[in-house]
Design a protein around this motif. Structure first.
Motif, PDB file in Angstrom:
ATOM      1  N   VAL A  43     101.300  63.721  -3.850  1.00  0.00           N
ATOM      2  CA  VAL A  43     101.757  65.094  -3.810  1.00  0.00           C
ATOM      3  C   VAL A  43     100.527  65.993  -3.814  1.00  0.00           C
ATOM      4  O   VAL A  43      99.578  65.756  -4.549  1.00  0.00           O
ATOM      5  N   ALA A  44     100.541  66.979  -2.939  1.00  0.00           N
ATOM      6  CA  ALA A  44      99.384  67.862  -2.805  1.00  0.00           C
ATOM      7  C   ALA A  44      99.647  69.189  -3.512  1.00  0.00           C
ATOM      8  O   ALA A  44     100.750  69.731  -3.429  1.00  0.00           O
ATOM      9  N   MET A  45      98.635  69.665  -4.217  1.00  0.00           N
ATOM     10  CA  MET A  45      98.750  70.960  -4.882  1.00  0.00           C
ATOM     11  C   MET A  45      97.613  71.863  -4.452  1.00  0.00           C
ATOM     12  O   MET A  45      96.455  71.479  -4.519  1.00  0.00           O
ATOM     13  N   ASP A  46      97.957  73.060  -4.040  1.00  0.00           N
ATOM     14  CA  ASP A  46      96.936  74.039  -3.659  1.00  0.00           C
ATOM     15  C   ASP A  46      96.556  74.861  -4.890  1.00  0.00           C
ATOM     16  O   ASP A  46      97.411  75.189  -5.697  1.00  0.00           O
ATOM     17  N   PHE A  47      95.295  75.180  -4.982  1.00  0.00           N
ATOM     18  CA  PHE A  47      94.880  76.022  -6.101  1.00  0.00           C
ATOM     19  C   PHE A  47      93.675  76.866  -5.720  1.00  0.00           C
ATOM     20  O   PHE A  47      92.936  76.550  -4.795  1.00  0.00           O
ATOM     21  N   GLY A  48      93.512  77.946  -6.460  1.00  0.00           N
ATOM     22  CA  GLY A  48      92.366  78.812  -6.254  1.00  0.00           C
ATOM     23  C   GLY A  48      91.700  79.118  -7.587  1.00  0.00           C
ATOM     24  O   GLY A  48      92.224  78.751  -8.639  1.00  0.00           O
ATOM     25  N   ARG A  49      90.541  79.735  -7.527  1.00  0.00           N
ATOM     26  CA  ARG A  49      89.862  80.126  -8.761  1.00  0.00           C
ATOM     27  C   ARG A  49      89.410  81.581  -8.683  1.00  0.00           C
ATOM     28  O   ARG A  49      89.070  82.087  -7.610  1.00  0.00           O
ATOM     29  N   VAL A  50      89.460  82.244  -9.829  1.00  0.00           N
ATOM     30  CA  VAL A  50      89.069  83.640  -9.919  1.00  0.00           C
ATOM     31  C   VAL A  50      88.127  83.783 -11.106  1.00  0.00           C
ATOM     32  O   VAL A  50      88.491  83.433 -12.226  1.00  0.00           O
ATOM     33  N   ALA A  51      86.918  84.253 -10.872  1.00  0.00           N
ATOM     34  CA  ALA A  51      85.995  84.516 -11.972  1.00  0.00           C
ATOM     35  C   ALA A  51      86.412  85.828 -12.621  1.00  0.00           C
ATOM     36  O   ALA A  51      86.348  86.887 -12.000  1.00  0.00           O
ATOM     37  N   LEU A  52      86.885  85.757 -13.867  1.00  0.00           N
ATOM     38  CA  LEU A  52      87.315  86.975 -14.564  1.00  0.00           C
ATOM     39  C   LEU A  52      86.151  87.636 -15.274  1.00  0.00           C
ATOM     40  O   LEU A  52      86.157  88.831 -15.525  1.00  0.00           O
ATOM     41  N   SER A  53      85.172  86.830 -15.629  1.00  0.00           N
ATOM     42  CA  SER A  53      83.926  87.304 -16.224  1.00  0.00           C
ATOM     43  C   SER A  53      82.991  86.106 -16.182  1.00  0.00           C
ATOM     44  O   SER A  53      83.420  85.006 -15.852  1.00  0.00           O
ATOM     45  N   PRO A  54      81.722  86.299 -16.543  1.00  0.00           N
ATOM     46  CA  PRO A  54      80.832  85.131 -16.531  1.00  0.00           C
ATOM     47  C   PRO A  54      81.293  84.042 -17.501  1.00  0.00           C
ATOM     48  O   PRO A  54      80.949  82.873 -17.333  1.00  0.00           O
ATOM     49  N   GLU A  55      82.100  84.414 -18.496  1.00  0.00           N
ATOM     50  CA  GLU A  55      82.509  83.426 -19.510  1.00  0.00           C
ATOM     51  C   GLU A  55      83.937  82.944 -19.323  1.00  0.00           C
ATOM     52  O   GLU A  55      84.434  82.169 -20.140  1.00  0.00           O
ATOM     53  N   LEU A  56      84.615  83.437 -18.297  1.00  0.00           N
ATOM     54  CA  LEU A  56      86.044  83.159 -18.191  1.00  0.00           C
ATOM     55  C   LEU A  56      86.423  82.915 -16.735  1.00  0.00           C
ATOM     56  O   LEU A  56      86.177  83.756 -15.878  1.00  0.00           O
ATOM     57  N   VAL A  57      87.034  81.760 -16.470  1.00  0.00           N
ATOM     58  CA  VAL A  57      87.446  81.469 -15.097  1.00  0.00           C
ATOM     59  C   VAL A  57      88.942  81.131 -15.083  1.00  0.00           C
ATOM     60  O   VAL A  57      89.426  80.379 -15.926  1.00  0.00           O
ATOM     61  N   LEU A  58      89.650  81.763 -14.158  1.00  0.00           N
ATOM     62  CA  LEU A  58      91.093  81.566 -14.046  1.00  0.00           C
ATOM     63  C   LEU A  58      91.404  80.679 -12.842  1.00  0.00           C
ATOM     64  O   LEU A  58      90.913  80.933 -11.739  1.00  0.00           O
ATOM     65  N   TYR A  59      92.210  79.653 -13.071  1.00  0.00           N
ATOM     66  CA  TYR A  59      92.699  78.820 -11.974  1.00  0.00           C
ATOM     67  C   TYR A  59      94.162  79.147 -11.728  1.00  0.00           C
ATOM     68  O   TYR A  59      94.936  79.322 -12.670  1.00  0.00           O
ATOM     69  N   VAL A  60      94.521  79.246 -10.461  1.00  0.00           N
ATOM     70  CA  VAL A  60      95.909  79.530 -10.101  1.00  0.00           C
ATOM     71  C   VAL A  60      96.418  78.359  -9.273  1.00  0.00           C
ATOM     72  O   VAL A  60      95.900  78.079  -8.185  1.00  0.00           O
ATOM     73  N   PHE A  61      97.398  77.659  -9.817  1.00  0.00           N
ATOM     74  CA  PHE A  61      97.924  76.456  -9.183  1.00  0.00           C
ATOM     75  C   PHE A  61      99.313  76.704  -8.613  1.00  0.00           C
ATOM     76  O   PHE A  61     100.186  77.230  -9.303  1.00  0.00           O
ATOM     77  N   GLY A  62      99.516  76.323  -7.378  1.00  0.00           N
ATOM     78  CA  GLY A  62     100.851  76.353  -6.791  1.00  0.00           C
ATOM     79  C   GLY A  62     101.549  75.032  -7.071  1.00  0.00           C
ATOM     80  O   GLY A  62     100.936  73.972  -6.964  1.00  0.00           O
ATOM     81  N   THR A  63     102.818  75.100  -7.462  1.00  0.00           N
ATOM     82  CA  THR A  63     103.554  73.854  -7.698  1.00  0.00           C
ATOM     83  C   THR A  63     103.951  73.251  -6.361  1.00  0.00           C
ATOM     84  O   THR A  63     104.175  73.973  -5.391  1.00  0.00           O
ATOM     85  N   PRO A  64     104.057  71.928  -6.309  1.00  0.00           N
ATOM     86  CA  PRO A  64     104.593  71.302  -5.109  1.00  0.00           C
ATOM     87  C   PRO A  64     106.022  71.795  -4.895  1.00  0.00           C
ATOM     88  O   PRO A  64     106.756  72.006  -5.860  1.00  0.00           O
ATOM     89  N   GLY A  65     106.385  71.998  -3.629  1.00  0.00           N
ATOM     90  CA  GLY A  65     107.661  72.622  -3.344  1.00  0.00           C
ATOM     91  C   GLY A  65     108.904  71.820  -3.697  1.00  0.00           C
ATOM     92  O   GLY A  65     109.835  72.327  -4.300  1.00  0.00           O
ATOM     93  N   GLN A  66     108.902  70.555  -3.352  1.00  0.00           N
ATOM     94  CA  GLN A  66     110.141  69.803  -3.481  1.00  0.00           C
ATOM     95  C   GLN A  66     110.433  69.363  -4.913  1.00  0.00           C
ATOM     96  O   GLN A  66     109.529  69.083  -5.675  1.00  0.00           O
TER      97      GLN A  66
END
Lengths: 128, 187
Positions: free
Chosen positions: B59-82
């Motif tokens: 199962v494949a999951m797409d995700f991205g990352r957002v640097a919120l600050s130098p000390e904090l990184v946010l990952y955003v994961f999409g759930t598999p559809g089915q």
């Protein structure tokens, strides 16, 4: 956009090493003793940088790309190996001291980030 | 440079509702894909006569990352559809801030499994109506009634293609998660 992401290592992405069945890399193991979340940050230690040349190819790739911290999920994506394989390999490197991990420690009982950390996330989002 | 603290938000919802678009809009990097092998149990359920496949289902999951600050990184994961990939959801939501359940009002029932899952596992979540072309076809109150979500769960309108709209829906989620955390601390 920021430039904090690491340059994608062409050697890892194109490496023929990974044409073998993925679990061959882990000796058939699908689990690691080390608790690793998808988002857990992995970073190469000084020891790992020194020893990179002595490591097996797939481990060397991880040590190279994690000179800047990356999540377990990113290691899996960059190396084109399944998540479970990435976890086993990273777990081995943590055990040998070649990489270190950083997970969230500021948590509530539920294991979710606590209010202080959530406040920092909120500030970060609002500043985007 | 120290290692940043990682936090995670999950984007759930039905197939083709715009989860990957949502991730792409907010991510600092081109979204990445990680694959997970299906567990044995789910594999058996999934095995509908394809005995020749030794490879196992991934199962494949797409995700991205957002640097919120130098000390904090946010990952955003999409759930598999089915639905058959729900085995991955436990890992996705573990330690997550919470989930944004993305809804297409033309296919409202597609998001029922996601809403059910988040409710049963006590994951803080909000419902975000993906208003394609900025046109809201149903009032949020109607959506709340149709989905039968409790009154304390925020329902917001978003546009998965718009970075500011995506950010605003994540702000709503984080505020909601703070309320949930404050309630848990008291009670």
């Amino acid at each position: 956009m920021t430039t904090s992401g690491p340059a994608r290592p062409a050697s890892a992405a194109a490496s023929p090493t990974f044409r073998v069945r993925p679990y061959t890399l882990t000796g058939g193991r699908t689990r690691t003793e080390v608790e690793l979340g998808l988002e857990t940050q992995i970073r190469t230690t000084e020891q790992g940088m020194r020893r990179a040349g002595m490591l097996a190819l797939e481990l060397r790739d991880i040590v190279e790309i994690c000179r800047q911290p990356l999540s377990v999920a990113e290691v899996s994506a960059h190396l084109h190996v399944p998540l479970q394989v990435a976890k086993v390999l990273v777990g081995d490197l943590i055990t040998s001291g070649d990489v270190a991990s950083q997970a969230v420690v500021e948590t509530q009982q539920s294991g979710r980030p606590d209010i202080q950390l959530l406040e920092r996330v909120l500030e970060g989002l609002q500043s985007l | 440079m120290s290692t940043p603290i990682p936090v995670k938000i999950v984007v759930a919802g039905g197939f083709a509702v715009g989860k990957t678009t949502f991730v792409t809009s907010i991510s600092d990097i081109e979204p990445l894909t990680t694959e997970a092998a299906m567990t044995k149990v789910s594999e058996e359920v999934d095995h509908l006569g394809d005995a020749t496949s030794k490879k196992g289902t991934t199962v494949a999951m797409d995700f991205g990352r957002v640097a919120l600050s130098p000390e904090l990184v946010l990952y955003v994961f999409g759930t598999p559809g089915q639905d058959r990939f729900h085995f991955m959801w436990d890992e996705l939501v573990r330690g997550a801030i919470g989930a944004v359940v993305l809804v297409d009002t033309n296919r409202l029932d597609d998001c029922f499994p996601a809403v059910d899952y988040m409710e049963h596992t006590n994951v803080p979540f909000i419902v975000a109506i993906n208003a394609f072309d900025g046109i809201l076809r149903h009032h949020p109150d109607d959506v709340r009634e149709a989905l039968d979500v409790p009154h304390h769960v925020p329902i917001v309108v978003t546009d998965a293609r718009n970075r500011a709209a995506v950010r605003d829906s994540m702000v709503s989620l984080v505020r909601h998660a703070m309320t949930v955390a404050a309630t848990a601390a008291v009670g």
